[in-house]
Enzyme design. Structure first.
Site, mmCIF file in Angstrom:
data_model
loop_
_atom_site.group_PDB
_atom_site.id
_atom_site.type_symbol
_atom_site.label_atom_id
_atom_site.label_comp_id
_atom_site.label_asym_id
_atom_site.label_seq_id
_atom_site.Cartn_x
_atom_site.Cartn_y
_atom_site.Cartn_z
ATOM 1 N N GLY A 17 11.966 25.017 -34.099
ATOM 2 C CA GLY A 17 12.384 23.626 -32.730
ATOM 3 C C GLY A 17 11.299 23.711 -31.830
ATOM 4 N N ASP A 18 10.455 24.892 -31.229
ATOM 5 C CA ASP A 18 9.130 24.095 -30.713
ATOM 6 C C ASP A 18 7.904 24.400 -31.581
ATOM 7 O OD1 ASP A 18 7.620 22.769 -28.108
ATOM 8 O OD2 ASP A 18 9.843 24.003 -27.307
ATOM 9 N N ASP A 19 6.543 24.218 -30.852
ATOM 10 C CA ASP A 19 5.161 24.323 -31.158
ATOM 11 C C ASP A 19 5.053 25.953 -32.265
ATOM 12 O OD1 ASP A 19 4.637 22.249 -29.650
ATOM 13 O OD2 ASP A 19 4.332 23.410 -28.058
#
Length: 485
Positions: free
Chosen positions: A266-268
């Site tokens: 959900g992110d990097d």
């Protein structure tokens, strides 16, 4: 390798009686009885794995009262196991085997010269009881929690001031059961920053390999203020809309290798960091000599590789190659802003294969999110020596968004041998460039005027170092054990 000795004379006596009884039964049972003796091959489990160190001693979590039923809380069993095994640090080290089962646990601390090994059918389940999570101080290079001011919940697996630590397995699973934490984050009901799954601080010679991490409350793997680190063969899975579930976050670390990892986040997928605003500037510990190799990433709302935004201690000598990103917002993203200070220098990227991207290249000097109100508007970052080459991308909405800082341009940008096929509904202008300086060669679609083309014969002009970093010279050992399972 030696099995950990039993703790009392009564236990030793019981064990002896069992052995004697087994011999008697086998003698009475003739040939059929002999097949059931303890030396039967079926009673053993062969264990092999590659590691920076092999261990002289071994134990199972069941030796310390662990119960893998998914309901019994095993925090005390894990901590007792680690504490007991720590006595073998100077005698060849010890490993703790987590066999098949679901092992519910809160946070526990690791120790030096220690291996945590997860069987392929082992699942560590993170407790959803917040009382099982101690609150610790913010990191000194951050001075502030990432979710709230003040402290942070300790990570599920935690260690500080350690040497020679291995977390590995046969792709056994650590499940952070993060849904409860994501809900608290979205509803703004968190008192402290969410826990990570694995955090190792102030440590040296760390290996994290061949395990699966799912549903982390926040970041998955966070080595910080540490050196000589290998993260290899990891699978990380999180819902693509889960908040801040970064995959692997090297933070003020030196000599680190991240290779052969698969991340849905959900992110990097990989976020390189070194502290936040004035706290990172004052702590002054950069991330340097970092290899990222053979990474596969899916992250529709973030980057395959991000540098920053917390980069105030500096980032230097990052080498990324053979990167595959699918349905990911950007390939490589540099995030910084006024007040960050620090630097991002000598970044080398080659061999990216990208499918369905919003941006291929993204650099921004307009990133906010300050730790507090004390940041210095005169603390400007230096972004210099950024090299990208040998990139193929398809279904791209925009080739690049490159935004430096007025009066503080990003310099030394080199992009060569890049082919980007634009999506049917791509932006009218594929390049946006402000406050940058650099050169290009063999780039399609043609770049902005601030990146002048040097001609097709210079497609290999962007640098990529040929000499090895020290982390590539670490020799892995083949560890083989036969366990009575």
């Amino acid at each position: 390798m030696h099995k950990i000795p039993l703790s009392s004379q009564m236990e030793k006596t019981s064990w002896l009686l069992v052995v004697v009884l087994g011999v008697v039964i086998s003698l009475l049972g003739g040939a059929e009885g002999r097949k059931s003796r303890i030396l039967d091959e079926s009673s053993y489990y062969d264990l092999e794995y590659s590691a920076i160190s092999c261990r002289a001693h071994s134990a199972s979590i069941t030796d310390f009262g662990g119960v893998g039923d998914g309901k019994t809380l095993n925090t005390k069993a894990f901590q007792e196991a680690v504490n007991r095994l720590s006595q073998y640090a100077s005698d060849g080290g010890a490993q703790l085997i987590v066999p098949a089962g679901q092992w519910l646990t809160g946070s526990f601390n690791l120790t030096s010269h220690f291996t945590l090994f997860l069987h392929k059918d082992a699942i560590l389940l993170a407790s959803q009881d917040i009382n099982e999570w101690a609150v610790i101080d913010p990191l000194p290079s951050y001075g502030h929690g990432r979710d709230t001011s003040g402290g942070r919940y300790i990570s599920l697996l935690f260690g500080t001031n350690l040497t020679d630590v291995i977390i590995t397995g046969e792709n056994g699973t650590i499940d952070g059961q993060g849904e409860i934490w994501w809900q608290k984050f979205h509803s703004k009901k968190l008192k402290y920053t969410r826990p990570y799954l694995i955090e190792i601080m102030h440590s040296d010679n760390i290996q994290i390999s061949h395990i699966t991490l799912v549903n982390s409350p926040s970041w998955n793997i966070h080595p910080v203020y540490s050196s000589n680190i290998i993260v290899q063969g990891i699978t990380i899975l999180a819902p693509v809309k889960s908040p801040n579930t970064d995959g692997i976050n090297p933070d003020s670390c030196t000599n680190m290798k991240i290779e052969d990892n698969y991340i849905v986040s959900g992110d990097d997928c990989v976020a390189v960091k070194s502290g936040w605003d004035e706290y990172g500037i004052n702590y002054g510990m950069p991330t340097s000599q970092l290899i990222i190799r053979r990474l596969t990433c899916i992250s529709p709302y973030s980057a395959a590789i991000a540098l920053g935004s917390e980069m105030s201690g500096g980032i230097q000598d990052v080498r990324a190659e053979d990167i595959t990103a699918i349905n990911t917002e950007s390939g490589v993203r540099i995030k910084t802003g006024v007040g960050r200070g620090g630097f991002v220098r000598d970044v080398y990227v080659k061999g990216m294969t990208l499918h369905t991207m919003k941006w291929v290249f993204w650099m921004t000097g307009n990133y906010g999110q300050h730790a507090d109100t004390h940041w210095d508007p005169n603390a400007l970052p230096e972004i210099k020596g950024i090299n990208y080459r040998d990139v193929v991308a398809e279904n791209v909405s925009m080739a690049a968004r490159l935004e430096g800082i007025s009066g503080d341009p990003f310099t030394g940008i080199c992009i060569s041998n890049v082919t980007m096929s634009m999506a049917k509904k791509a932006k009218k202008y594929p390049w946006t460039c402000t406050d940058i300086e650099g050169i290009t060669s063999g780039v399609q679609p043609p770049p902005c005027q601030l990146l002048p083309d040097q001609g097709p014969e210079k497609t290999e002009m962007c640098s990529f170092p040929t000499e090895n970093l020290a982390i590539d010279n670490i020799e892995m050992q083949r560890c083989s054990y036969r366990l009575n399972y």
